[in-house]
Design an enzyme around this catalytic site. Structure first.
Site, PDB file in Angstrom:
ATOM      1  N   ARG A   1      -1.209  10.548  11.287  1.00 30.46           N
ATOM      2  CA  ARG A   1      -0.541   9.262  11.290  1.00 30.46           C
ATOM      3  C   ARG A   1       0.351  10.030  12.183  1.00 30.46           C
ATOM      4  NH1 ARG A   1       2.956   8.177   8.713  1.00 30.46           N
ATOM      5  NH2 ARG A   1       3.399   5.757   9.483  1.00 30.46           N
TER       6      ARG A   1
ATOM      7  N   CYS B   1      -8.879  19.876  19.461  1.00 28.54           N
ATOM      8  CA  CYS B   1      -8.647  20.065  21.120  1.00 28.54           C
ATOM      9  C   CYS B   1      -8.602  18.647  22.068  1.00 28.54           C
ATOM     10  CB  CYS B   1     -10.799  20.449  22.299  1.00 28.54           C
ATOM     11  SG  CYS B   1     -10.763  21.759  21.314  1.00 28.54           S
ATOM     12  N   GLU B   2      -7.414  18.097  21.433  1.00 29.36           N
ATOM     13  CA  GLU B   2      -6.159  17.580  21.800  1.00 29.36           C
ATOM     14  C   GLU B   2      -5.001  17.331  21.868  1.00 29.36           C
ATOM     15  OE1 GLU B   2      -7.637  13.708  22.461  1.00 29.36           O
ATOM     16  OE2 GLU B   2      -9.392  14.075  21.836  1.00 29.36           O
TER      17      GLU B   2
ATOM     18  N   GLY C   1       0.976  -1.035   0.052  1.00 29.72           N
ATOM     19  CA  GLY C   1       0.293   0.185  -0.265  1.00 29.72           C
ATOM     20  C   GLY C   1       1.180   1.569  -0.324  1.00 29.72           C
ATOM     21  N   ARG C   2       1.264   1.302   1.442  1.00 23.17           N
ATOM     22  CA  ARG C   2       2.310   2.823   1.303  1.00 23.17           C
ATOM     23  C   ARG C   2       3.524   3.197   0.252  1.00 23.17           C
ATOM     24  NH1 ARG C   2       3.188   4.455   6.765  1.00 23.17           N
ATOM     25  NH2 ARG C   2       3.436   1.944   7.462  1.00 23.17           N
TER      26      ARG C   2
ATOM     27  N   TYR D   1       0.835   7.878  15.560  1.00 26.63           N
ATOM     28  CA  TYR D   1       2.577   6.200  16.205  1.00 26.63           C
ATOM     29  C   TYR D   1       3.394   7.696  15.955  1.00 26.63           C
ATOM     30  CZ  TYR D   1      -0.650   4.091  12.174  1.00 26.63           C
ATOM     31  OH  TYR D   1      -2.016   3.448  12.164  1.00 26.63           O
TER      32      TYR D   1
HETATM   33  N1  LLP Z   1      -1.474  -6.555   3.360  1.00 28.42           N
HETATM   34  C1  LLP Z   1      -2.779  -6.219   4.735  1.00 28.42           C
HETATM   35  C2  LLP Z   1      -3.160  -7.730   4.447  1.00 28.42           C
HETATM   36  C3  LLP Z   1      -2.699  -5.371   5.645  1.00 28.42           C
HETATM   37  O1  LLP Z   1      -3.334  -5.785   6.498  1.00 28.42           O
HETATM   38  C4  LLP Z   1      -1.658  -4.152   4.736  1.00 28.42           C
HETATM   39  C5  LLP Z   1      -1.424  -2.701   5.818  1.00 28.42           C
HETATM   40  C6  LLP Z   1      -1.031  -4.081   4.108  1.00 28.42           C
HETATM   41  C7  LLP Z   1      -1.236  -5.488   2.613  1.00 28.42           C
HETATM   42  C8  LLP Z   1      -0.568  -2.662   3.403  1.00 28.42           C
HETATM   43  O2  LLP Z   1       0.861  -2.606   3.903  1.00 28.42           O
HETATM   44  P1  LLP Z   1       1.293  -1.515   3.603  1.00 28.42           P
HETATM   45  O3  LLP Z   1       1.988  -2.294   2.187  1.00 28.42           O
HETATM   46  O4  LLP Z   1       0.571  -0.472   3.286  1.00 28.42           O
HETATM   47  O5  LLP Z   1       2.160  -1.236   4.899  1.00 28.42           O
HETATM   48  N2  LLP Z   1      -2.523   2.652   9.374  1.00 28.42           N
HETATM   49  C9  LLP Z   1      -0.874   2.972   9.575  1.00 28.42           C
HETATM   50  C10 LLP Z   1      -0.943   1.206   8.103  1.00 28.42           C
HETATM   51  C11 LLP Z   1      -0.942   0.373   9.034  1.00 28.42           C
HETATM   52  C12 LLP Z   1      -1.412  -0.502   7.968  1.00 28.42           C
HETATM   53  C13 LLP Z   1      -2.101  -2.284   8.022  1.00 28.42           C
HETATM   54  N3  LLP Z   1      -2.122  -3.340   7.218  1.00 28.42           N
HETATM   55  C14 LLP Z   1       0.162   3.436   9.276  1.00 28.42           C
HETATM   56  O6  LLP Z   1      -0.015   4.939   9.050  1.00 28.42           O
HETATM   57  O7  LLP Z   1       1.191   3.208   9.173  1.00 28.42           O
END
Ligand code: LLP
Length: 425
Positions: free
Chosen positions: A313, A346-347, A273-274, A317
């Site tokens: 974020r 307000c946090e 994703g990221r 985190y």
């Molecule tokens: N596959 C599964 C089953 C997942 O749970 C996730 C992310 C991905 C793929 C994709 O991960 P990536 O390649 O994007 O790292 N909100 C957090 C990240 C949470 C990720 C949850 N699962 C942040 O902003 O860092």
């Protein structure tokens, strides 16, 4: 790509101030060229082993982003019926989509079965039993992979670590074997793959190789029982550079991982994703008020018009995002000092960055970088704030891909309008 031209930050030839003049702030901006470049880079890295990319929709599910990735040929990784609906509306193909997640509901299983989902990444015995029952009822065959929890430390923030046995995700190897044996004997379950996802924002290859070894152990045990799979899905989590981290080396997927997977006659799949969208995005925000430290030992606050509801974020985190002025500071303003860049919510945890050396005046425009992944996706209406607009920049022009929310949008759900219903009950 983002670059400073004539004392101002531009993206792909578009001045960021031109976007905010048209649309106001806060606004998310994404560069199509960056997404394209990241996708091409990952595709090239995986090419030798024929690896398949399933974009993790949760990182940024805007239809325009999904359309773009579908056009590039990506498959998708979803975790809800809502994400499946988005993929289908964006022109994605259900058969090229994998369905992850520990809590798939019955309507979600049915929706995915009817749509012809490519693979369910099954995360529990209970889910396998329910999926089998639903497939039988609908007269469908469910393609499955078991998500194994390889008990590997991904060395990342505890909230985004998923592959340890204390995490809720996946099942241990022994249980996975039982699930495969059951599935292989069922006329409505078709085991085609094995999956894991060990965490997010991972910079080293080591944890992936450790997870791979565990999965290959299961693959070999299955082969001995004459259960043969087609693919191995190593999940996502490839880390990017927000500050000074090492970016994950995707080439190692092609050189280290893919050959080991190919040896078993399997195809490698990944769920990033990221990696594909983080660097493409910036959140543009304007300085509302400056509260310089009233005395030594106090902090200086720059109150901006974006907040934790827009970009969670940092608050959740302690994540770092570079914050830079859109226009180069001039004259008097050129003396920088340390600012905590905070929002109106307000946090106390409502900050985008603390201790940032910036030369600021009220009214200045700031760009919060690396905001393309888990930015808008994690946004909310907290404090009855309107969610930001989103813009895609492509070929030297920008277009709105989601308009700014209105207060009417928010109130519409509460003022007694009839429920329009859902395709997925
Ligand atoms: N596959 C599964 C089953 C997942 O749970 C996730 C992310 C991905 C793929 C994709 O991960 P990536 O390649 O994007 O790292 N909100 C957090 C990240 C949470 C990720 C949850 N699962 C942040 O902003 O860092």
């Amino acid at each position: 790509m983002y670059a400073r031209v004539d004392h101002e930050l531009h993206v792909d030839g578009v001045a960021l101030s031109a976007i905010t003049e048209a649309l106001g702030t806060p606004v998310y901006v994404y560069s199509q060229a960056v997404v394209a470049a990241r996708y091409a880079r990952l595709e090239r890295a995986l090419a030798p082993g024929g690896g398949r990319i399933h974009y993790a929709v949760k990182a940024n599910g805007n239809l325009a982003i999904l359309q773009l990735l579908a056009r590039f040929g990506a498959g998708f990784d979803i975790v809800s019926g809502g994400e499946l609906e988005r993929v289908l509306r964006a022109g994605g193909v259900a058969a090229d989509t994998v369905f992850s997640g520990v809590g798939k509901s019955t309507p979600e299983l049915d929706f995915a079965l009817k749509a012809g989902i490519g693979c369910f990444n099954v995360e529990s015995l209970g889910e396998l039993a329910r999926l089998e029952a639903r497939a039988r009822l609908l007269g469908a065959v469910a393609p499955i992979a078991v998500r194994v929890n390889p008990d590997v430390d991904a060395g990342t923030h505890p909230y985004i670590s998923t592959g340890l046995k204390e995490n809720k995700f996946g099942v241990p190897e022994a249980q996975a074997l039982d699930m495969y044996r059951h599935a292989a004997a069922s006329p409505v379950l078709h085991p085609i793959g094995i999956a894991c996802h060990i965490g997010s924002q991972i910079s080293a290859m080591g944890p992936y190789v450790a997870a791979l070894e565990r999965l290959l152990g299961v693959v070999d045990a299955l082969a001995a029982a004459d259960i043969r799979l087609e693919h191995l899905d190593l999940g996502g989590g490839f880390g990017v550079r927000y500050r000074d981290e090492d970016e994950f080396n995707v080439d190692a997927l092609g050189t280290v991982v893919a050959p080991r997977v190919a040896e078993r006659g399997l195809r490698l799949a990944v769920e990033p994703g990221r990696y594909l969208v983080a660097d493409a995005g910036a959140l543009l925000t304007r300085v509302e008020y400056l509260k310089p430290a009233p005395a030594p030992g106090h902090r200086s606050f720059a109150v901006v018009d974006a907040a934790m509801n827009d970009l969670l974020r940092p608050a959740l985190y302690q994540a770092w995002h570079d914050i830079e002025p859109v226009a180069d500071p001039q004259g008097e303003q050129g003396t920088p000092r340390l600012w905590d860049v905070v929002g109106p919510v307000c946090e106390t945890g409502d900050f985008l960055g603390t201790g940032r050396r910036l030369a600021l005046s009220e009214g200045d425009l700031l760009a919060v970088r690396g905001a393309g992944a888990y930015g808008m996706a994690l946004s909310s209406n907290y404090n009855a704030r309107r969610r930001a607009a989103e813009v895609l920049v492509a070929d030297g022009a920008f277009r709105v891909i989601r308009r700014r929310e209105t207060l009417r949008d928010q109130l519409a759900l509460e003022v007694g309008l009839p429920d329009a219903g859902d395709e997925m009950p």
